[in-house]
Design an enzyme around this catalytic site. Structure first.
Site, PDB file in Angstrom:
ATOM      1  N   HIS A   8      -5.040  -1.822   4.943  1.00 26.81           N
ATOM      2  CA  HIS A   8      -4.737  -1.406   6.049  1.00 26.81           C
ATOM      3  C   HIS A   8      -5.938  -0.592   6.795  1.00 26.81           C
ATOM      4  O   HIS A   8      -6.876  -0.340   6.228  1.00 26.81           O
ATOM      5  CB  HIS A   8      -3.363  -0.498   6.176  1.00 26.81           C
ATOM      6  N   GLU A  81       2.367   2.004  -1.447  1.00 26.98           N
ATOM      7  CA  GLU A  81       1.051   2.545  -2.284  1.00 26.98           C
ATOM      8  C   GLU A  81       1.620   2.978  -3.749  1.00 26.98           C
ATOM      9  O   GLU A  81       2.591   3.528  -3.901  1.00 26.98           O
ATOM     10  CB  GLU A  81       0.293   3.337  -1.300  1.00 26.98           C
TER      11      GLU A  81
END
Length: 199
Positions: A8, A81
């Site tokens: 990202h 994550e």
């Protein structure tokens, strides 16, 4: 199967050098958004048969930028994550001062962190969920091209699952909006590239 991972774009938590795990759902900052758009200009989303993303805001926004509204984005919780538990949001400088034995020479948290952060995710559990996702992708799309937009530590573990039996400490974190590509044929994996920048 070919599978490409994109990390990202930048967030303010990244910029502030804080741990940004599964409990920190930050959005891209202005610089992160701008850079993602520049990188996406050099990216062909039409090459991919299917697109997956972590459900976290920073990954979903990056996925939308890279796919330019042309692809369905499938969200998968296994792409969240790494969960640092009570350490999520802590500054790296603070961790390095208090727990120098868990920071490697590259400034990354190593697997020993769990002895000080018992609510955090273990490498073994992390490797297991990454492996489950990768196995499912190969079963569903053995001859397809898969795009995955996710997170720095998660992409490290995906690479580690394929190449080093889950030893994530052998891989550095990719830059924001950088790419990693793996090709899998008859169960054999090769890394085509890692941390490729498009802008």
């Amino acid at each position: 199967m070919e599978i490409v991972f994109i990390r990202h774009g930048q967030t303010d938590v990244n910029k502030d050098n804080r741990l940004q795990g599964a409990l920190i759902d930050a959005e891209l900052n202005e610089a992160g958004r701008d850079y993602a758009k520049k990188a996406a200009d050099n990216f062909d989303e039409n090459e991919f048969d299917v697109v997956y993303s972590s459900p976290m805001k920073r990954a979903v926004e990056t996925a939308k930028i890279f796919t330019k509204g042309k692809k369905e984005i499938k969200l998968d919780k296994r792409l969240l994550e790494f969960d640092f538990g009570d350490w999520d949001g802590m500054k790296m400088e603070e961790i390095g001062e208090k727990y120098p034995d868990v920071v490697d020479p590259w400034g990354k948290i190593n697997r020993q962190y769990i002895k000080y952060a018992p609510n955090g995710e273990s490498y073994e559990a992390f490797d297991e969920r990454c492996g489950e996702f990768l196995d499912e992708m190969y079963q569903k799309y053995p001859d397809k091209k898969v795009l995955v937009v996710a997170h720095g530590r998660l992409i490290r573990m995906m690479a580690a699952h394929y190449l080093t039996k889950g030893d994530m400490d052998l891989f550095d974190t990719m830059d924001n909006c950088a790419l990693a590509k793996f090709s899998i044929r008859k169960g054999i994996t090769r890394m085509d590239y890692y941390n490729r920048k498009l802008a």
